[in-house]
Design an enzyme around this catalytic site. Sequence first.
Site, PDB file in Angstrom:
ATOM      1  N   GLU A  72      19.706   6.664 -14.822  1.00  0.00           N
ATOM      2  CA  GLU A  72      20.239   8.001 -15.081  1.00  0.00           C
ATOM      3  C   GLU A  72      20.856   8.136 -16.471  1.00  0.00           C
ATOM      4  O   GLU A  72      21.429   9.170 -16.787  1.00  0.00           O
ATOM      5  CB  GLU A  72      21.275   8.369 -14.007  1.00  0.00           C
ATOM      6  N   ILE A 120       9.900   4.329   0.585  1.00  0.00           N
ATOM      7  CA  ILE A 120      11.233   3.801   0.905  1.00  0.00           C
ATOM      8  C   ILE A 120      12.287   4.899   0.791  1.00  0.00           C
ATOM      9  O   ILE A 120      13.163   5.020   1.656  1.00  0.00           O
ATOM     10  CB  ILE A 120      11.568   2.589   0.018  1.00  0.00           C
ATOM     11  N   TYR A 154      12.518  16.039  -3.139  1.00  0.00           N
ATOM     12  CA  TYR A 154      13.418  16.759  -2.238  1.00  0.00           C
ATOM     13  C   TYR A 154      12.787  18.050  -1.739  1.00  0.00           C
ATOM     14  O   TYR A 154      12.957  18.417  -0.571  1.00  0.00           O
ATOM     15  CB  TYR A 154      14.760  17.045  -2.915  1.00  0.00           C
TER      16      TYR A 154
END
Length: 177
Positions: free
Chosen positions: A39, A109, A144
């Site tokens: 990140e 995963i 998502y």
Amino acid sequence: MSTQATLKKETTPQLVMRDAQDGDAGLILQFIKELAEYEKLSDAVTATETEIANTFFGANPRVHALIAEQDGVPVGFAVYFYNYSTFQGKYGIYIEDVYVREDYRGAGIGKQFFQALSQKALDEDCGRVQWWVLNWNKPSIDFYHKLGATPMDEWTVFRMEGDVIARVAANNPGKQN
């Protein structure tokens, strides 16, 4: 003349999703550092192994983790804690971090972390599961969306840290430079 065929036994990698245990603090911290590097926030990590051990496994833990192991090798983690919805009158699960090591991405995963935490939410009658994602992280945002998650675009996240918390606690709010 006879020929013998050599058969290769195909094996499917064995993925185990387990609750983090006392003794996993170093592994959790390593995953945190790897996530921070991904990140571009490595400088923000100040946690120590002792702090991780105390907060995850101390007398009153308020944070939890799942560890993914493939063929016995730790490959990722999900950190979560419980929050509360006053509107629903129910607890929820807040996912702080989900991280899968680069060599293991794309194998489902991450999806299994969300499945496990969603099942935990159902089992414990939680009203929601939520998390944040960095705006630039398009691969995660796309993932998502595929899960069916809804972005909460109408909300702005606020944060106080360090000296700001101390000033507000002392009834001396206001931006100080």
